[in-house]
Design a protein around this motif. Sequence first.
Motif, PDB file in Angstrom:
ATOM      1  N   VAL A  72       0.611 -41.265  32.945  1.00 22.23           N
ATOM      2  CA  VAL A  72      -0.331 -41.126  34.058  1.00 22.23           C
ATOM      3  C   VAL A  72      -0.073 -42.205  35.118  1.00 22.23           C
ATOM      4  N   LEU A  73       0.111 -43.444  34.694  1.00 24.75           N
ATOM      5  CA  LEU A  73       0.389 -44.511  35.664  1.00 24.75           C
ATOM      6  C   LEU A  73       1.721 -44.299  36.379  1.00 24.75           C
ATOM      7  N   GLY A  74       2.703 -43.761  35.676  1.00 27.82           N
ATOM      8  CA  GLY A  74       3.976 -43.445  36.322  1.00 27.82           C
ATOM      9  C   GLY A  74       3.789 -42.469  37.465  1.00 27.82           C
ATOM     10  N   ALA A  75       2.920 -41.485  37.251  1.00 34.88           N
ATOM     11  CA  ALA A  75       2.646 -40.507  38.306  1.00 34.88           C
ATOM     12  C   ALA A  75       1.851 -41.139  39.449  1.00 34.88           C
ATOM     13  N   LEU A  76       0.879 -41.974  39.107  1.00 32.29           N
ATOM     14  CA  LEU A  76       0.019 -42.561  40.142  1.00 32.29           C
ATOM     15  C   LEU A  76       0.684 -43.680  40.932  1.00 32.29           C
ATOM     16  N   LEU A  77       1.432 -44.542  40.237  1.00 34.09           N
ATOM     17  CA  LEU A  77       1.975 -45.731  40.883  1.00 34.09           C
ATOM     18  C   LEU A  77       3.423 -45.599  41.337  1.00 34.09           C
TER      19      LEU A  77
END
Length: 106
Positions: A72-77
């Motif tokens: 999820v963080l890979g997608a967001l950040l």
Amino acid sequence: MHLLYLAVAVVFEITVAIAASKAEGFTNRRWTLITLVSGAIATFFLSKALLTFDVGVGYALWTSVAGVGITVLGALLFSQRLDWRKGLGIAVVITGVVGLQLSGAA
């Protein structure tokens, strides 16, 4: 308290993954140090959580929750692609984690 230990271990495991991706094969000293220190902290808190959890359940929870967080963080950040297949995989992992918790394993 064991869930708090596990949560801290997950946060630092996510930090390990993000820092390792920036460590450039351990050639970037700053990110390498962050990777190693975060890994030590994550392992410490996992070991504290495993005083209560069965080792298989605790490790499964740790890696799966961290994996979802990293995705999820890979997608967001980092603008990494999050398509329906990854979404389905996340849903399956979350279902498995809930199943482990409902089994009374902790």
